[in-house]
Design an enzyme around this catalytic site. Structure first.
Site, PDB file in Angstrom:
ATOM      1  N   ARG A  63       6.183  38.617 -17.710  1.00 48.89           N
ATOM      2  CA  ARG A  63       4.895  38.864 -18.344  1.00 48.89           C
ATOM      3  C   ARG A  63       3.785  37.837 -18.070  1.00 48.89           C
ATOM      4  O   ARG A  63       3.819  37.370 -17.352  1.00 48.89           O
ATOM      5  CB  ARG A  63       4.944  37.954 -19.615  1.00 48.89           C
ATOM      6  CG  ARG A  63       6.052  36.243 -19.432  1.00 48.89           C
ATOM      7  CD  ARG A  63       7.053  36.020 -20.047  1.00 48.89           C
ATOM      8  NE  ARG A  63       7.943  36.762 -20.655  1.00 48.89           N
ATOM      9  CZ  ARG A  63       8.729  36.327 -21.572  1.00 48.89           C
ATOM     10  NH1 ARG A  63       8.341  35.687 -22.429  1.00 48.89           N
ATOM     11  NH2 ARG A  63       9.833  37.526 -21.940  1.00 48.89           N
ATOM     12  N   ASP A  69       2.700  32.978 -20.395  1.00 47.42           N
ATOM     13  CA  ASP A  69       3.796  32.579 -21.679  1.00 47.42           C
ATOM     14  C   ASP A  69       3.497  31.394 -21.912  1.00 47.42           C
ATOM     15  O   ASP A  69       3.517  30.931 -20.837  1.00 47.42           O
ATOM     16  CB  ASP A  69       4.644  32.902 -21.446  1.00 47.42           C
ATOM     17  CG  ASP A  69       6.214  32.938 -22.524  1.00 47.42           C
ATOM     18  OD1 ASP A  69       6.557  33.992 -23.467  1.00 47.42           O
ATOM     19  OD2 ASP A  69       6.994  31.795 -22.089  1.00 47.42           O
ATOM     20  N   ARG A 116      -0.718  40.400 -22.360  1.00 51.26           N
ATOM     21  CA  ARG A 116       0.416  39.806 -22.553  1.00 51.26           C
ATOM     22  C   ARG A 116       0.950  40.743 -23.772  1.00 51.26           C
ATOM     23  O   ARG A 116       0.177  41.499 -24.413  1.00 51.26           O
ATOM     24  CB  ARG A 116       0.971  38.516 -23.070  1.00 51.26           C
ATOM     25  CG  ARG A 116       2.246  39.160 -23.660  1.00 51.26           C
ATOM     26  CD  ARG A 116       3.481  37.336 -24.068  1.00 51.26           C
ATOM     27  NE  ARG A 116       4.727  37.795 -23.772  1.00 51.26           N
ATOM     28  CZ  ARG A 116       5.048  36.542 -24.116  1.00 51.26           C
ATOM     29  NH1 ARG A 116       4.986  35.294 -23.848  1.00 51.26           N
ATOM     30  NH2 ARG A 116       6.416  37.108 -24.751  1.00 51.26           N
ATOM     31  N   ASP A 162       4.347  28.346 -24.477  1.00 52.76           N
ATOM     32  CA  ASP A 162       5.343  27.271 -25.690  1.00 52.76           C
ATOM     33  C   ASP A 162       5.109  26.207 -25.780  1.00 52.76           C
ATOM     34  O   ASP A 162       5.220  25.236 -25.006  1.00 52.76           O
ATOM     35  CB  ASP A 162       7.323  27.653 -24.548  1.00 52.76           C
ATOM     36  CG  ASP A 162       7.422  29.197 -24.591  1.00 52.76           C
ATOM     37  OD1 ASP A 162       7.607  29.599 -25.127  1.00 52.76           O
ATOM     38  OD2 ASP A 162       8.257  29.541 -23.702  1.00 52.76           O
TER      39      ASP A 162
HETATM   40  O1  GSY Z   1      10.412  31.243 -21.579  1.00 52.86           O
HETATM   41  C1  GSY Z   1       9.091  31.458 -20.501  1.00 52.86           C
HETATM   42  C2  GSY Z   1       9.683  32.757 -20.017  1.00 52.86           C
HETATM   43  N1  GSY Z   1      10.797  32.663 -18.902  1.00 52.86           N
HETATM   44  C3  GSY Z   1      10.821  31.668 -17.717  1.00 52.86           C
HETATM   45  C4  GSY Z   1       9.647  31.685 -17.173  1.00 52.86           C
HETATM   46  O2  GSY Z   1       8.522  31.344 -17.249  1.00 52.86           O
HETATM   47  N2  GSY Z   1      10.305  30.840 -15.676  1.00 52.86           N
HETATM   48  C5  GSY Z   1      11.105  31.165 -15.014  1.00 52.86           C
HETATM   49  N3  GSY Z   1      11.089  30.833 -13.764  1.00 52.86           N
HETATM   50  N4  GSY Z   1      12.375  31.968 -16.338  1.00 52.86           N
HETATM   51  C6  GSY Z   1      11.945  32.781 -17.012  1.00 52.86           C
HETATM   52  N5  GSY Z   1      12.626  33.322 -17.718  1.00 52.86           N
HETATM   53  C7  GSY Z   1      11.894  33.377 -18.731  1.00 52.86           C
HETATM   54  S1  GSY Z   1      12.081  34.224 -20.138  1.00 52.86           S
END
Ligand code: GSY
Length: 175
Positions: A93, A96, A84, A98
């Protein structure tokens, strides 16, 4: 292992499924982390910056002897090891990770805020999280999480992609 944490995973670059599975394998390679439960995998419309590919998202529940900050470092290291690069904010990405919840603790440091500050607004987090545990609650919030999900508008942007217990069964780590 004394601590329970929930981690949200997302990927929208490359082989998204392999990225999710590799991230889980990286995490459980640490003797301090045990995978306890995981959700189905959902394909989700991008939220925030919308001009990017669809994501795969899921949530895992782990038990760990790591502190929350140590767990954050492990998650960041895993993201880097999977290639990443932090380029566009809210952008595409490879992976990710979290930390959503760490026990029932409220943590507020420069590096880490738990419960994750945007989790209750995001259907791509809440739907898999509630799949892992319908009765989950957030520290100092009166309503159960399931009640927050009802208030989220974009739930149709979250579609099952690989069902945990369906015909198309998957296992992140071999038992
Ligand atoms: O916050 C995580 C990254 N992210 C995502 C995601 O994981 N899924 C979706 N559907 N939209 C996202 N926008 C972000 S930034």
């Amino acid at each position: 292992m004394e601590n329970t944490a929930f981690i949200a995973l997302g990927s929208n670059i490359g082989n998204r499924y392999d990225n999710l599975m590799s991230a889980i394998k990286h995490l459980v390679d640490y003797s301090q982390i045990e995978l306890v439960n995981y959700s189905s995998i959902y394909e989700t419309d991008p939220v925030g910056y919308e001009d990017q590919d669809l994501f795969l998202n899921m949530v895992i529940e782990i038990q760990t002897t790591f502190s929350a900050i140590e767990l954050l470092d492990v998650c960041l290291k895993t993201e880097l090891e999977l290639g990443r690069k932090r380029e566009i904010k809210w952008g595409p990405r490879t992976i990710d990770l979290d930390i959503l919840l760490y026990n029932q603790e409220n943590i507020e440091t420069e590096k880490l805020i738990v419960p994750h500050p945007r989790m209750i607004e995001r259907a791509f987090v809440m739907i898999p999280l509630l799949e892992t545990n319908r009765d989950i609650s957030i520290p100092e919030m009166e309503k159960p999480l399931a009640a927050w999900l009802n208030a989220i508008p974009d739930k149709e942007g979250v579609r099952i992609w690989k069902q945990k217990n369906g015909e198309d069964v998957f296992e992140p780590i071999e038992s």
